[in-house]
Design an enzyme around this catalytic site. Structure first.
Site, PDB file in Angstrom:
ATOM      1  N   HIS A  61       0.890  -1.161   0.000  1.00 41.12           N
ATOM      2  CA  HIS A  61       0.000   0.000   0.000  1.00 41.12           C
ATOM      3  C   HIS A  61       0.929   1.211   0.000  1.00 41.12           C
ATOM      4  O   HIS A  61       1.369   1.676   1.059  1.00 41.12           O
ATOM      5  CB  HIS A  61      -0.887   0.036   1.243  1.00 41.12           C
ATOM      6  CG  HIS A  61      -1.706  -1.196   1.467  1.00 41.12           C
ATOM      7  ND1 HIS A  61      -2.682  -1.606   0.583  1.00 41.12           N
ATOM      8  CD2 HIS A  61      -1.717  -2.109   2.469  1.00 41.12           C
ATOM      9  CE1 HIS A  61      -3.254  -2.713   1.038  1.00 41.12           C
ATOM     10  NE2 HIS A  61      -2.676  -3.038   2.179  1.00 41.12           N
ATOM     11  N   TYR A 131      -6.181   1.190  -3.165  1.00 36.67           N
ATOM     12  CA  TYR A 131      -7.595   1.423  -2.889  1.00 36.67           C
ATOM     13  C   TYR A 131      -8.003   2.871  -2.686  1.00 36.67           C
ATOM     14  O   TYR A 131      -9.182   3.152  -2.464  1.00 36.67           O
ATOM     15  CB  TYR A 131      -8.072   0.580  -1.704  1.00 36.67           C
ATOM     16  CG  TYR A 131      -7.315   0.716  -0.411  1.00 36.67           C
ATOM     17  CD1 TYR A 131      -7.620   1.712   0.501  1.00 36.67           C
ATOM     18  CD2 TYR A 131      -6.324  -0.197  -0.083  1.00 36.67           C
ATOM     19  CE1 TYR A 131      -6.943   1.811   1.706  1.00 36.67           C
ATOM     20  CE2 TYR A 131      -5.651  -0.113   1.117  1.00 36.67           C
ATOM     21  CZ  TYR A 131      -5.957   0.893   2.022  1.00 36.67           C
ATOM     22  OH  TYR A 131      -5.268   0.986   3.199  1.00 36.67           O
ATOM     23  N   HIS A 245      -7.129  -9.599   1.088  1.00 36.99           N
ATOM     24  CA  HIS A 245      -6.786  -9.684   2.509  1.00 36.99           C
ATOM     25  C   HIS A 245      -7.665 -10.748   3.153  1.00 36.99           C
ATOM     26  O   HIS A 245      -8.878 -10.763   2.923  1.00 36.99           O
ATOM     27  CB  HIS A 245      -7.100  -8.371   3.233  1.00 36.99           C
ATOM     28  CG  HIS A 245      -6.214  -7.224   2.881  1.00 36.99           C
ATOM     29  ND1 HIS A 245      -6.711  -5.954   2.687  1.00 36.99           N
ATOM     30  CD2 HIS A 245      -4.878  -7.127   2.749  1.00 36.99           C
ATOM     31  CE1 HIS A 245      -5.721  -5.122   2.426  1.00 36.99           C
ATOM     32  NE2 HIS A 245      -4.591  -5.817   2.452  1.00 36.99           N
ATOM     33  N   HIS A 282      -1.830 -12.346   4.052  1.00 40.77           N
ATOM     34  CA  HIS A 282      -1.765 -12.605   5.492  1.00 40.77           C
ATOM     35  C   HIS A 282      -2.164 -14.051   5.791  1.00 40.77           C
ATOM     36  O   HIS A 282      -1.307 -14.848   6.128  1.00 40.77           O
ATOM     37  CB  HIS A 282      -2.598 -11.613   6.311  1.00 40.77           C
ATOM     38  CG  HIS A 282      -2.240 -10.188   6.085  1.00 40.77           C
ATOM     39  ND1 HIS A 282      -0.973  -9.698   6.339  1.00 40.77           N
ATOM     40  CD2 HIS A 282      -2.963  -9.142   5.611  1.00 40.77           C
ATOM     41  CE1 HIS A 282      -0.940  -8.420   6.032  1.00 40.77           C
ATOM     42  NE2 HIS A 282      -2.127  -8.055   5.573  1.00 40.77           N
ATOM     43  N   ASP A 333       3.887  -4.411   2.627  1.00 38.49           N
ATOM     44  CA  ASP A 333       2.568  -4.017   3.097  1.00 38.49           C
ATOM     45  C   ASP A 333       2.510  -2.544   3.494  1.00 38.49           C
ATOM     46  O   ASP A 333       2.477  -1.665   2.650  1.00 38.49           O
ATOM     47  CB  ASP A 333       2.166  -4.942   4.249  1.00 38.49           C
ATOM     48  CG  ASP A 333       0.692  -4.845   4.617  1.00 38.49           C
ATOM     49  OD1 ASP A 333      -0.011  -3.974   4.088  1.00 38.49           O
ATOM     50  OD2 ASP A 333       0.230  -5.634   5.459  1.00 38.49           O
TER      51      ASP A 333
END
Length: 468
Positions: A61, A131, A245, A282, A333
């Site tokens: 991200h 996102y 996720h 994850h 991440d």
């Protein structure tokens, strides 16, 4: 870009270490031949140390690098919170505040700096789980692809390979709980997401990037939307990657059980044809049967050890998963750390702490822990990226790292011992002599040619965001 060759006394090939290896690549940046036991012509340059395949970063991200380090203080008192204080969920509230301030210029500046840092750390490609789509009011930009295009430009400027994964986000919890106001920049209905993917497809081709889809999570995408969105993606491109996720926090598992009567990974495997195109990011909290089924599906478990440690998520139980030949890779991440060495080291050390023994992830084939970690993370990362970045082999991208054989930390060591020292006993990038993507040298002795200008733009952008 031009064709080239490099000779290495030690190189880590997909099956393990080889001696006297001649690497050759063409003008498109793809390996044409990897030849062990070679005797090079005098004109062929020699590597400064052992050569490693470049590492794919399967989960990023980018914008979160802009506030890395700024949430390390108590924001929730354990005495006042039934959940026990700070957790992923309190961190998420702080992250949303930062996301609401983000401009397209700031995103591009942060991403460019981050991707340079990734290259300096040994990552040669990245899967961007993106996102923040809309303006701060939650309205689409005039060009709906504005924010995605900024990421593509940042990756091109830095010289890192890109798999772009626009995120589908619709709800705030299981059972179709309405989205929160502070999630407004993320939201798209399924038709809007399909339109965004169609718009982005030619841009990704032009930038040499791969396009996929990221249904954010089971709590953020209702079942019918998940099915519809994945079907639309694969109607466009049957081989496109899908990332999600899942089972990151115990609360997510508890909420899924309460709503659906089954754990999240089990629900996904029961209702969606999960296969090697999928990456389950994850997957921290799985039971024995979920681990077995995920391993047998061929999907990739996306492990992000430094973020999972930073957020207090829990530890992925790797030994039983790897014993089932499960695929996995690593991602940085939230970018609390941007270091391949630290990511792999933290992965292994988490297993050691949990099991109270050493060298947990060594195997009969790879008694050196670092060898197994590196090779499997490259293979799994390449599968998750859906790009030809699976290592030092003909037909793959010429993405590779050269360890600095003259650095005091590595001097005099053969390939396997140099890699082990790099992963477990160095700070990382200072022991890298070169980082190349598509055969082009992007970083030399820790220096990327754009890092000065990019760093200044990053600092200025972050200062403006924090001042708002």
């Amino acid at each position: 870009m031009s064709a080239g060759q490099l000779f290495a006394h030690h190189a880590l090939l997909p099956d393990g270490w080889a001696r006297d290896v001649l690497l050759a690549w063409d003008a498109s940046g793809a390996f044409t031949a990897i030849t062990p036991g070679a005797t090079p012509a005098p004109s062929v340059p020699q590597a400064a140390g052992p050569v490693l395949p470049g590492m794919p970063n399967l989960h990023s991200h980018a914008f979160q690098r802009g506030f890395a380090g700024l949430t390390e203080y108590r924001s929730v008192s354990p005495d006042d919170d039934p959940a026990g204080g700070d957790s992923f969920w309190s961190w998420r509230t702080q992250m949303y505040r930062f996301a609401l301030r983000l401009s397209p210029d700031a995103l591009e500046a942060i991403a460019t700096q981050l991707y340079i840092e990734m290259l300096r750390a040994g990552y040669t490609s990245v899967c961007e789980f993106h996102y923040v789509h809309h303006d701060p009011d939650g309205k689409p930009y005039a060009d709906r692809a504005e924010m995605s295009l900024r990421l593509l430009r940042a990756a091109q400027a830095a010289g890192i390979g890109m798999t772009l994964l626009p995120v589908l986000y619709q709800t705030a919890g299981f059972g179709g709980k309405p989205a929160q106001h502070d999630q407004r920049r993320f939201l798209n209905d399924t038709d809007a997401m399909q339109a965004l993917l169609q718009k982005l497809a030619p841009h990704c081709t032009a930038y040499g990037a791969r396009l996929g889809l990221a249904p954010h999570s089971l709590r953020a995408v209702p079942p019918h939307s998940l099915t519809q969105a994945v079907a639309a993606l694969h109607a466009m491109d049957a081989t496109a990657p899908v990332h999600i996720h899942i089972a990151e926090q115990q609360k997510e598992v508890d909420d899924c059980l309460a709503t659906n009567g089954v754990r999240p990974v089990a629900w996904l495997l029961d209702h969606v044809p999960v296969d090697p195109r999928w990456c389950l990011v994850h997957a921290t909290h799985m039971d024995w049967d979920e681990r077995r089924r995920l391993a047998h599906s061929g999907a990739v478990a996306g492990i992000c050890p430094t973020t999972e440690a930073n957020l207090g998520d829990g530890v992925f139980e790797a030994a039983p998963y790897l014993a089932q030949q499960g695929w996995w890779g690593i991602g940085s991440d939230s970018h609390a750390s941007v270091s391949v060495a630290e990511e792999l080291r933290t992965f292994e050390y988490g297993q050691r702490l949990g099991l109270q023994r050493r060298n947990v992830l060594a195997s009969d084939k790879h008694p050196q822990v670092a060898d197994r970690l590196w090779l499997e993370a490259v293979a799994g990362g390449a599968r998750a990226a859906a790009r030809p970045v699976a290592g030092l082999a003909a037909g793959q991208r010429a993405n590779f790292l050269v360890l600095d054989g003259q650095h005091p930390t590595l001097a005099g060591l053969d390939g396997a011992h140099a890699l082990a020292t790099y992963v477990f006993a160095s700070h990382g990038h200072e022991t890298l002599a070169e980082v190349r993507t598509g055969g082009m040298c992007r970083v030399q002795h820790g220096v990327h040619p754009l890092q000065g200008d990019a760093g200044r733009l990053f600092a200025a952008s972050r200062a403006r965001l924090l001042a708002d």
